[in-house]
Scaffold this motif. Structure first.
Motif: not given
Length: 58
Positions: A34-46
């Motif tokens: 979950x933390x990896x998915x959240x980090x990937x989503x945040x990176x993509x959103x950023x």
């Protein structure tokens, strides 16, 4: 306690220990995923939101 009762208690204890350790491993794995998915989503959103708005870091 008879010998059979003692053996049944040992088997029950081993089963509980296995379930407990498996649950801990599963929870850690799920948290990592979950933390990896959240980090990937945040990176993509950023990276996608850099053009639209300045990133506000609190």
């Amino acid at each position: 306690m008879s010998d059979a009762e003692l053996r049944a208690f040992q088997i029950n204890f081993v089963q509980m220990a296995l379930v407990f350790s498996f649950t801990i491993v599963a929870v850690l794995a799920i948290k990592t995923v979950i933390s990896k998915m959240v980090r990937a989503l945040c990176d993509r959103k950023a990276s996608a939101g850099d053009h639209d708005e300045p990133s506000t870091s609190s």
